[in-house]
Design a protein around this motif. Structure first.
Motif, PDB file in Angstrom:
ATOM      1  N   GLU A   8       0.945  -1.186  -0.164  1.00 57.58           N
ATOM      2  CA  GLU A   8       0.181   0.358   0.305  1.00 57.58           C
ATOM      3  C   GLU A   8       1.261   1.183  -0.227  1.00 57.58           C
ATOM      4  OE1 GLU A   8      -2.677  -0.020   3.659  1.00 57.58           O
ATOM      5  OE2 GLU A   8      -4.334  -1.139   2.669  1.00 57.58           O
ATOM      6  N   PRO A   9       0.434   2.388  -0.426  1.00 59.85           N
ATOM      7  CA  PRO A   9       1.269   4.139  -0.097  1.00 59.85           C
ATOM      8  C   PRO A   9       1.249   4.331   0.226  1.00 59.85           C
ATOM      9  CG  PRO A   9      -0.537   3.865  -2.083  1.00 59.85           C
ATOM     10  CD  PRO A   9      -0.961   2.097  -1.252  1.00 59.85           C
ATOM     11  N   SER A  10       2.049   5.161   1.251  1.00 57.85           N
ATOM     12  CA  SER A  10       1.671   5.882   2.520  1.00 57.85           C
ATOM     13  C   SER A  10      -0.116   6.752   2.609  1.00 57.85           C
ATOM     14  CB  SER A  10       2.830   6.629   2.996  1.00 57.85           C
ATOM     15  OG  SER A  10       2.779   7.400   2.114  1.00 57.85           O
ATOM     16  N   LEU A  11       0.111   6.996   3.938  1.00 55.88           N
ATOM     17  CA  LEU A  11      -1.030   7.717   3.696  1.00 55.88           C
ATOM     18  C   LEU A  11      -0.585   9.395   2.974  1.00 55.88           C
ATOM     19  CD1 LEU A  11      -2.604   7.026   7.304  1.00 55.88           C
ATOM     20  CD2 LEU A  11      -3.354   6.395   4.406  1.00 55.88           C
ATOM     21  N   GLN A  12       0.348   9.749   3.187  1.00 56.02           N
ATOM     22  CA  GLN A  12       0.926  11.039   2.480  1.00 56.02           C
ATOM     23  C   GLN A  12       0.477  10.602   1.512  1.00 56.02           C
ATOM     24  OE1 GLN A  12       3.000  14.257   2.444  1.00 56.02           O
ATOM     25  NE2 GLN A  12       1.974  14.224   4.548  1.00 56.02           N
ATOM     26  N   MET A  13       0.686   9.402   0.644  1.00 59.29           N
ATOM     27  CA  MET A  13       1.332   9.027  -0.634  1.00 59.29           C
ATOM     28  C   MET A  13      -0.312   9.142  -1.523  1.00 59.29           C
ATOM     29  SD  MET A  13       2.853   8.744  -3.261  1.00 59.29           S
ATOM     30  CE  MET A  13       4.377   8.551  -3.302  1.00 59.29           C
ATOM     31  N   GLN A  14      -1.096   8.373  -0.341  1.00 59.31           N
ATOM     32  CA  GLN A  14      -2.601   8.782  -0.770  1.00 59.31           C
ATOM     33  C   GLN A  14      -3.045   9.638  -0.907  1.00 59.31           C
ATOM     34  OE1 GLN A  14      -4.805   5.382   1.323  1.00 59.31           O
ATOM     35  NE2 GLN A  14      -2.767   3.915   1.919  1.00 59.31           N
ATOM     36  N   GLN A  15      -2.899  10.826  -0.409  1.00 58.20           N
ATOM     37  CA  GLN A  15      -3.394  12.211  -0.339  1.00 58.20           C
ATOM     38  C   GLN A  15      -2.911  12.489  -1.483  1.00 58.20           C
ATOM     39  OE1 GLN A  15      -3.355  14.921   2.896  1.00 58.20           O
ATOM     40  NE2 GLN A  15      -2.585  12.963   4.132  1.00 58.20           N
TER      41      GLN A  15
END
Ligand code: ADP
Ligand code: MG
Length: 645
Positions: A563-570
């Motif tokens: 999974e991409p990190s939360l920051q990356m998802q944002q």
């Protein structure tokens, strides 16, 4: 009859050229006047570059014609006597720059010396800083070159005849109100530009000054540049000096890169760099290679001391020129070097490519592929030796180009190991930057991997709770805070034999499970609490589990491997990617933390529920994710606050 016309937009141009010849006076398009105004008023600190620009246009025009005479039958019969002639008239304060190049017909004149539809010019306007020195440097980079002559001239006449055509044309403008175009005469193909110097330009109506400028900027233009002027000579018989019209060659006009290295001085290299790049600063370093054997070619690559301004633009200008047997072929071929090396300037001169090599051929040409592969290896290995032997210089390089090298990791698999050695990293262990080789040499006994953290800015990463256990165990963690780091490094599993691991991934803590610490002692006792937290947070989390990586913080967020990190998802969502699934992170809690221990003993469900949300929200905040429901957060905070008072 003179036809008065304004410089039209590209769309208007088409109509204008083909249907509307009787159109009368038109004003300059606002953008054109704007550009000319800027050029004339903000770039005064370096007006001498007008000559570099005009000579480089002549040189381009000669290159183009030479290429045609060598490759196209219709042009083979044409006479080709390549030269650039400067003719100074001190008395009238005029200068002509004449070449025997490809020339322009009426249509070319209108579109090349008229429109502002060219993307280069638009970029130029967008990049102006108001700093005259910097802006004048931009002229060359963005190719508003011709217009720079209006810095020094209040009237410019261009007479041009296109090779293979009989009719010549005259284009005249004062750089203010538009331009006129009319039929003219010219005995041979080529272009003559007549400048009527203005007040500012008068200083250049001086032969000595002109020679200096040509030597400075255009010495290695591959064609001879002659200057005709009235030379003062002593007449012994009459005992007085007199003016004699003289023509002298001013530049050395040699393909300098083909000369042996031993004959070349640092100054030669620097001059050539300036003349091919349009940069006024010295390059950081250069690599000159002559290959002989299966393939014969010469490459001369330069690294600019400052990253080109268009480095991160999709429309970046290619910096490497392709020559075949000293004949210029093209300077806009993106195939010459991989994209991540787009900051490199220089020359590839091949003996083996055909002169009429086309862009399509280039793409799958075996010769070019070999040259390119060897060139990349050469550039990277030279950089490696600079990193080893000239560390300060190398840091100057890294300050400009660390990021493009990282892009290389993404696309250039063959050179991954080399690139990993060249890239520099921020770290929890050293000030400034460090190399992976150094990180490796600092590894502790029993340390299984090299660790890094991504997913936010430097300060956010440095204060992340995920770092706590590494700090406690005195393990180094690399701080990868560049936007592209997560994408690039998630594809890198190893540095040599050593695993390369993101500590915000769930599995990174496997490394930390050395025996005793594998499970918290109170694992069984924790279970009911974990279940309660999970029940409260419901769909918002994938799992709630005890952590082995926390020391001072009560909770943290980790993501699954793929999974991409939360920051990356944002970030992906901000970039318009709609189908990113809502983040479902895993919440880890610290069994040794006071809050968690107190919760274990707490039987008040309302308090436990508030605590569940607060542990979750604070972990998200530390990841740089904004609060989902600030109002609910504040209400909870106030309830807890009032209980504690
Ligand atoms: P650039 O050289 O970056 O294209 P310039 O403003 O210097 O931008 O020149 C604009 C265009 O005018 C050139 O691309 C070329 O097509 C044409 N041009 C300028 N000078 C000459 C010349 N001496 N001979 C032929 N064409 C020329
Ligand atoms: Mg130009």
């Amino acid at each position: 009859m003179l036809i008065q016309q304004a410089i039209p937009t590209a769309a208007a141009l088409h109509q204008f050229c083909f249907y509307n010849w009787s159109m009368s006076k038109r004003e300059f398009q606002t953008e054109v006047s704007q550009l000319l105004q800027l050029i004339v008023h903000s770039l005064y600190s370096h007006p001498e570059i007008f000559l570099r620009e005009l000579i480089s246009n002549s040189s381009d025009a000669l290159d183009k014609l030479r290429h045609l005479t060598l490759t196209e039958d219709v042009y083979k019969a044409l006479p080709f006597n390549p030269r650039v002639d400067l003719e100074l008239n001190e008395k009238d304060s005029t200068l002509t720059i004449a070449d025997t190049g490809i020339g322009m017909n009426e249509e070319d004149l209108v579109s090349h010396l008229g429109t502002i539809a060219r993307s280069g010019t638009k970029n130029f306007l967008a990049q102006l800083s108001g700093d005259a020195k910097r802006d004048s440097n931009l002229i060359g980079q963005f190719g508003v070159g011709f217009y720079s002559a209006f810095m020094v001239a209040d009237r410019i006449e261009v007479v041009s005849r296109k090779a293979g055509e009989d009719q010549a044309w005259r284009w005249v403008s004062d750089g203010k109100s538009g331009f006129d175009i009319e039929p003219a005469e010219r005995p041979v193909a080529g272009t003559t530009i007549l400048l009527h110097f203005n007040e500012e330009g008068k200083q250049y109506a001086n032969s000595w000054r002109l020679q200096q400028i040509v030597k400075k900027y255009s010495n290695h233009i591959a064609f001879p540049i002659f200057l005709t002027y009235d030379k003062s000579e002593w007449n012994e018989a009459e005992k007085k000096s007199e003016k004699i019209c003289t023509t002298e060659q001013v530049n050395v006009a040699s393909a300098l890169w083909r000369r042996p290295k031993s004959e070349l001085t640092e100054e030669d290299y620097k001059e050539l760099y300036k003349s091919i790049s349009g940069d006024s600063q010295d390059p950081l370093f250069w690599f000159h290679t002559k290959a002989e054997g299966t393939l014969d070619y010469t490459t001369l690559f330069y690294v600019p001391s400052k990253a080109p301004l268009d480095l991160y633009q999709a429309e970046y200008k290619v910096g490497v020129k392709l020559y075949v047997k000293r004949v210029f072929i093209m300077d806009d071929a993106r195939e010459l070097l991989p994209q991540y090396l787009r900051f490199v300037r220089g020359i590839i001169d091949s003996e083996d490519l055909p002169l009429n090599v086309s862009r399509e051929i280039l793409q799958q040409n075996r010769v070019l592929t070999s040259i390119r592969t060897a060139s990349v290896k050469k550039i990277l290995s030279e950089l490696k030796s600079i990193a080893a032997n000239q560390q300060e210089k190398y840091l100057e390089f890294i300050a400009q180009y660390n990021r493009p090298l990282k892009e290389g990791l993404y696309g250039d698999f063959a050179n991954r190991e080399l690139l990993l050695d060249l890239i520099r990293f921020k770290s929890t262990k050293v000030e400034g930057l460090t190399s992976l080789a150094d990180v490796k040499s600092r590894m502790k006994e029993g340390q299984k991997s090299i660790y890094y953290i991504t997913g936010g800015g430097e300060s956010l990463l440095r204060t992340s709770p995920l770092l706590e256990i590494y700090r406690k165990k005195d393990l180094e963690v690399l701080i990868l805070d560049d936007e592209i780091d997560e994408i690039v490094f998630s594809g890198i599993d190893k540095y040599g034999e050593i695993d390369f691991k993101a500590i915000n991934k769930a599995s990174a803590s496997d490394d930390l499970n050395d025996g005793a610490e594998a499970k918290p002692d109170n694992a069984e006792a924790l279970k009911p609490l974990l279940d309660k937290l999970k029940a409260t947070l419901g769909d918002h989390v994938k799992d709630v589990r005890p952590s082995v990586r926390l020391a001072d913080s009560p909770s943290c967020i980790v993501s699954e491997e793929e999974e991409p990190s939360l920051q990356m998802q944002q970030m992906l969502r901000a970039m318009g990617q709609k189908d990113i699934p809502a983040p479902k992170p895993t919440l880890e809690i610290n069994p040794d933390h006071e809050i968690v221990r107190k919760l274990l003993a707490c039987s008040d469900d309302a308090i436990t529920q508030d605590a569940a949300w607060m542990l979750f929200d604070q972990a998200l905040l530390m990841e740089g994710v904004p609060l989902r429901e600030p109002a609910a957060f504040v209400q909870r905070l106030n309830r807890v606050l009032s209980l504690s008072i």
